[in-house]
Scaffold this motif. Structure first.
Motif, PDB file in Angstrom:
ATOM      1  N   PRO A  42       0.855  -1.278   0.131  1.00 11.74           N
ATOM      2  CA  PRO A  42      -0.155  -0.052  -0.083  1.00 11.74           C
ATOM      3  C   PRO A  42       0.707   1.443  -0.103  1.00 11.74           C
ATOM      4  O   PRO A  42       1.812   1.411   0.811  1.00 11.74           O
ATOM      5  CB  PRO A  42      -0.895  -0.216   1.460  1.00 11.74           C
ATOM      6  N   GLY A  43       0.433   2.113  -0.657  1.00  9.33           N
ATOM      7  CA  GLY A  43       1.160   3.673  -0.753  1.00  9.33           C
ATOM      8  C   GLY A  43       2.188   3.485  -1.666  1.00  9.33           C
ATOM      9  O   GLY A  43       3.026   4.402  -2.081  1.00  9.33           O
ATOM     10  N   HIS A  44       2.588   2.489  -2.348  1.00 11.58           N
ATOM     11  CA  HIS A  44       3.895   2.173  -3.258  1.00 11.58           C
ATOM     12  C   HIS A  44       3.316   2.106  -4.723  1.00 11.58           C
ATOM     13  O   HIS A  44       2.133   1.891  -4.884  1.00 11.58           O
ATOM     14  CB  HIS A  44       4.585   1.129  -2.817  1.00 11.58           C
ATOM     15  N   SER A  50      11.863   3.569  -6.409  1.00 10.91           N
ATOM     16  CA  SER A  50      12.607   3.797  -5.365  1.00 10.91           C
ATOM     17  C   SER A  50      13.081   5.293  -5.052  1.00 10.91           C
ATOM     18  O   SER A  50      13.400   5.842  -6.278  1.00 10.91           O
ATOM     19  CB  SER A  50      13.665   2.950  -5.101  1.00 10.91           C
ATOM     20  N   ALA A  51      13.075   5.853  -4.079  1.00 10.76           N
ATOM     21  CA  ALA A  51      13.827   7.067  -3.763  1.00 10.76           C
ATOM     22  C   ALA A  51      15.198   7.091  -4.094  1.00 10.76           C
ATOM     23  O   ALA A  51      15.952   8.108  -4.152  1.00 10.76           O
ATOM     24  CB  ALA A  51      13.717   7.677  -1.989  1.00 10.76           C
ATOM     25  N   ARG A  52      15.890   5.858  -4.380  1.00  4.76           N
ATOM     26  CA  ARG A  52      17.339   5.795  -4.589  1.00  4.76           C
ATOM     27  C   ARG A  52      17.460   6.289  -6.084  1.00  4.76           C
ATOM     28  O   ARG A  52      18.809   6.876  -6.468  1.00  4.76           O
ATOM     29  CB  ARG A  52      17.750   4.193  -4.481  1.00  4.76           C
ATOM     30  N   GLY A  86       9.279  11.273  -5.662  1.00  8.73           N
ATOM     31  CA  GLY A  86       8.515  10.386  -4.669  1.00  8.73           C
ATOM     32  C   GLY A  86       8.089  10.958  -3.548  1.00  8.73           C
ATOM     33  O   GLY A  86       8.947  11.588  -2.804  1.00  8.73           O
ATOM     34  N   ALA A  87       6.767  10.644  -3.063  1.00  4.87           N
ATOM     35  CA  ALA A  87       6.158  11.387  -1.746  1.00  4.87           C
ATOM     36  C   ALA A  87       5.743  12.782  -1.549  1.00  4.87           C
ATOM     37  O   ALA A  87       5.131  13.072  -0.779  1.00  4.87           O
ATOM     38  CB  ALA A  87       7.131  10.820  -0.627  1.00  4.87           C
ATOM     39  N   VAL A  88       6.097  13.415  -2.726  1.00  5.98           N
ATOM     40  CA  VAL A  88       5.509  15.025  -2.981  1.00  5.98           C
ATOM     41  C   VAL A  88       4.072  14.698  -3.270  1.00  5.98           C
ATOM     42  O   VAL A  88       3.834  14.472  -4.485  1.00  5.98           O
ATOM     43  CB  VAL A  88       6.708  15.648  -3.742  1.00  5.98           C
ATOM     44  N   PRO A 118       5.330   5.293   3.016  1.00  6.47           N
ATOM     45  CA  PRO A 118       4.389   4.262   2.784  1.00  6.47           C
ATOM     46  C   PRO A 118       4.919   2.765   3.429  1.00  6.47           C
ATOM     47  O   PRO A 118       3.786   2.018   3.780  1.00  6.47           O
ATOM     48  CB  PRO A 118       4.185   3.967   1.483  1.00  6.47           C
ATOM     49  N   SER A 119       5.901   2.383   3.480  1.00  9.82           N
ATOM     50  CA  SER A 119       6.513   1.170   4.161  1.00  9.82           C
ATOM     51  C   SER A 119       6.496   1.419   5.788  1.00  9.82           C
ATOM     52  O   SER A 119       7.399   1.973   6.274  1.00  9.82           O
ATOM     53  CB  SER A 119       7.925   0.828   3.862  1.00  9.82           C
ATOM     54  N   ILE A 120       5.385   0.688   6.170  1.00 11.87           N
ATOM     55  CA  ILE A 120       5.265   0.688   7.690  1.00 11.87           C
ATOM     56  C   ILE A 120       5.251  -0.727   8.370  1.00 11.87           C
ATOM     57  O   ILE A 120       4.661  -1.583   7.397  1.00 11.87           O
ATOM     58  CB  ILE A 120       3.914   1.868   8.049  1.00 11.87           C
TER      59      ILE A 120
HETATM   60  C1  LIG Z   1      14.128  11.003   0.016  1.00  5.35           C
HETATM   61  C2  LIG Z   1      13.172   9.989  -0.171  1.00  5.35           C
HETATM   62  C3  LIG Z   1      13.113   8.902   0.737  1.00  5.35           C
HETATM   63  C4  LIG Z   1      12.167   8.026   0.656  1.00  5.35           C
HETATM   64  N1  LIG Z   1      12.409   6.995   1.551  1.00  5.35           N
HETATM   65  C5  LIG Z   1      11.280   5.856   1.509  1.00  5.35           C
HETATM   66  C6  LIG Z   1      11.553   4.651   2.393  1.00  5.35           C
HETATM   67  O1  LIG Z   1      12.686   4.458   3.185  1.00  5.35           O
HETATM   68  N2  LIG Z   1      10.507   3.649   2.455  1.00  5.35           N
HETATM   69  C7  LIG Z   1       9.440   3.784   1.628  1.00  5.35           C
HETATM   70  O2  LIG Z   1       8.566   3.201   1.531  1.00  5.35           O
HETATM   71  N3  LIG Z   1       9.240   5.105   0.847  1.00  5.35           N
HETATM   72  C8  LIG Z   1      10.283   6.071   0.869  1.00  5.35           C
HETATM   73  N4  LIG Z   1      10.175   7.142   0.019  1.00  5.35           N
HETATM   74  C9  LIG Z   1       8.834   7.322  -0.604  1.00  5.35           C
HETATM   75  C10 LIG Z   1       8.530   6.289  -1.828  1.00  5.35           C
HETATM   76  O3  LIG Z   1       9.423   6.644  -2.633  1.00  5.35           O
HETATM   77  C11 LIG Z   1       7.250   6.920  -2.561  1.00  5.35           C
HETATM   78  O4  LIG Z   1       6.257   7.302  -1.552  1.00  5.35           O
HETATM   79  C12 LIG Z   1       6.942   5.744  -3.333  1.00  5.35           C
HETATM   80  O5  LIG Z   1       7.592   5.373  -4.561  1.00  5.35           O
HETATM   81  C13 LIG Z   1       5.384   6.136  -3.942  1.00  5.35           C
HETATM   82  O6  LIG Z   1       5.351   7.422  -4.675  1.00  5.35           O
HETATM   83  P1  LIG Z   1       4.358   8.382  -4.548  1.00  5.35           P
HETATM   84  O7  LIG Z   1       4.488   8.750  -3.155  1.00  5.35           O
HETATM   85  O8  LIG Z   1       4.788   9.681  -5.212  1.00  5.35           O
HETATM   86  O9  LIG Z   1       2.779   8.032  -4.781  1.00  5.35           O
HETATM   87  C14 LIG Z   1      11.112   8.213   0.024  1.00  5.35           C
HETATM   88  C15 LIG Z   1      11.017   9.324  -0.800  1.00  5.35           C
HETATM   89  C16 LIG Z   1      11.991  10.171  -0.865  1.00  5.35           C
HETATM   90  C17 LIG Z   1      12.107  11.362  -1.704  1.00  5.35           C
END
Ligand SMILES: Cc1cc2nc3c(=O)[nH]c(=O)nc-3n(C[C@H](O)[C@H](O)[C@H](O)COP(=O)(O)O)c2cc1C
Length: 350
Positions: A104-106, A127-129, A237-239, A295-297
């Motif tokens: 979920p959330g990914h 991935s944020a990588r 990601g996450a924005v 999202p990873s919890i």
């Molecule tokens: C710098 C950074 C670090 C992140 N670290 C993680 C992490 O450790 N675990 C995780 O599940 N998501 C992490 N995220 C968020 C996910 O990459 C992101 O929420 C997911 O790919 C889904 O994309 P969305 O949130 O844009 O819909 C990170 C994002 C950024 C920008």
């Protein structure tokens, strides 16, 4: 079409997956004879690296930048600059239990819908990588911007519901959240500890301040500076939201309150956030970015497997509790890229 490139005059293409051999970027359009060394890039990558904050993942990546092309005897040659960063602490097997599940959330569910195949090793390219490449390219852009006396800084103004009241920019490098309010930092640390104990995560808001941006950057009508900044930042990601200047407060203001009166000495206020009609007005550019909780919890949640069967999932492994503060330098990088792109475009028409 594939959407892995960004920019026009200063164009970048990022590549690589979270748990593959490496990640990186190709920067095309950097002018020649600019002094550039791996140390310029390293300084920025070090700020993005895991382990720099109590909210960060325990993945241990040295993230050493290797410049493979485009630099000769310490100067750019005007040809594509390829920057490579090897993944040293990849652990794809940690994701094997989730290979058949949608987290979920990914982007697991959407990547599979789009491509019919997905790299389940840490989300692969979602991935944020992937932001390693953006930060490396942003570091090159920053070298160009420094020559124009443009400075860009991102800092945390909210984390886990705790808001920074003060804007003491001189303290942001003295705390691990890059927050301009020392009182808020103490509460943020407490909040992160509590949430971590519960196996949950938090989001927040990052503010980005660009100073010294010359007037006239930005194109009518689709490549407005604010439009390009929003696209650049929303692509991280996450924005989940971007506002410029008074942003979402603007609708609640009167015109007489929201306009920035103009005097011979300059604007009296800066509700525009430094941009009018998509073009920089010479004032500070102020942007705020809403970052969702990681999202990873560990807390168990409902999901489905590849066959649509109901399942539950608790995501173990090495995860940030918040994308903040590691996302801050990524925001700086994206703003650097947009400003450099528009600076070069403006020079081209002058
Ligand atoms: C710098 C950074 C670090 C992140 N670290 C993680 C992490 O450790 N675990 C995780 O599940 N998501 C992490 N995220 C968020 C996910 O990459 C992101 O929420 C997911 O790919 C889904 O994309 P969305 O949130 O844009 O819909 C990170 C994002 C950024 C920008």
């Amino acid at each position: 079409m594939p959407g892995n490139s960004f920019g026009q005059a200063f164009k970048i293409t990022t590549w690589g997956e979270s748990h593959g051999p490496g990640v990186g970027v190709v920067v095309d359009g950097c002018p020649p004879q600019i002094p550039l060394g791996a140390e310029d890039i390293q300084a920025m990558l070090d700020r993005r690296r895991p382990g720099s904050s109590p909210a960060s993942t325990s993945r241990k990546e040295p993230d050493r930048a290797v410049i493979m092309s485009g630099v000769f005897q310490g100067q750019t040659t005007g040809t594509p600059i390829l920057i490579m960063v090897y993944n040293k602490d990849a652990d794809p097997q940690a994701y094997a239990p989730y290979a058949d599940l949608f987290r979920p959330g990914h982007g697991d569910i959407t990547y599979l819908a789009k491509y019919g195949i997905r790299d389940w090793r840490g989300g692969g390219r979602s991935s944020a990588r992937e932001t390693v490449g953006r930060v490396a390219a942003g570091a090159v852009a920053r070298v160009l911007l420094e020559r124009e006396k443009v400075t860009i800084r991102a800092y945390t103004i909210e984390l886990g519901g705790i808001k920074a009241i003060e804007r003491r920019l001189e303290v942001i490098d003295r705390n691990r959240f890059y927050c301009p309010d020392p009182e808020a930092v103490k509460k943020m640390e407490q909040r992160v500890r509590t949430v971590k104990r519960k196996g949950d995560s938090v989001g927040g808001i990052v503010e980005i301040l660009a100073k010294g941006v010359p007037k006239g950057l930005g194109e009518p009508v689709f490549d407005k500076l604010d439009a390009d900044l929003a696209k650049a930042l929303m692509g991280i990601g996450a924005v989940k939201g971007v506002e410029i200047g008074s942003g979402f407060d603007a609708p609640g203001k009167l015109g007489s309150e929201n306009n920035d009166p103009i005097t011979p000495a300059g604007f009296l206020t800066n509700n525009a956030g430094g941009i009018l009609a998509g073009i920089s007005n010479g004032d500070d550019i102020i942007i705020r970015v809403a970052v969702k909780p990681i999202p990873s919890i560990l807390i168990e949640q409902q999901t489905i497997d590849l066959n649509g069967n109901p399942k539950t999932i608790s995501t173990r492994g090495r995860h940030d509790i918040a994308a903040i503060p590691r996302i801050n330098v990524v925001c700086e990088a994206m703003v650097s890229l947009v400003l450099t792109d528009h600076l070069l475009r403006q020079k081209a028409i002058q």
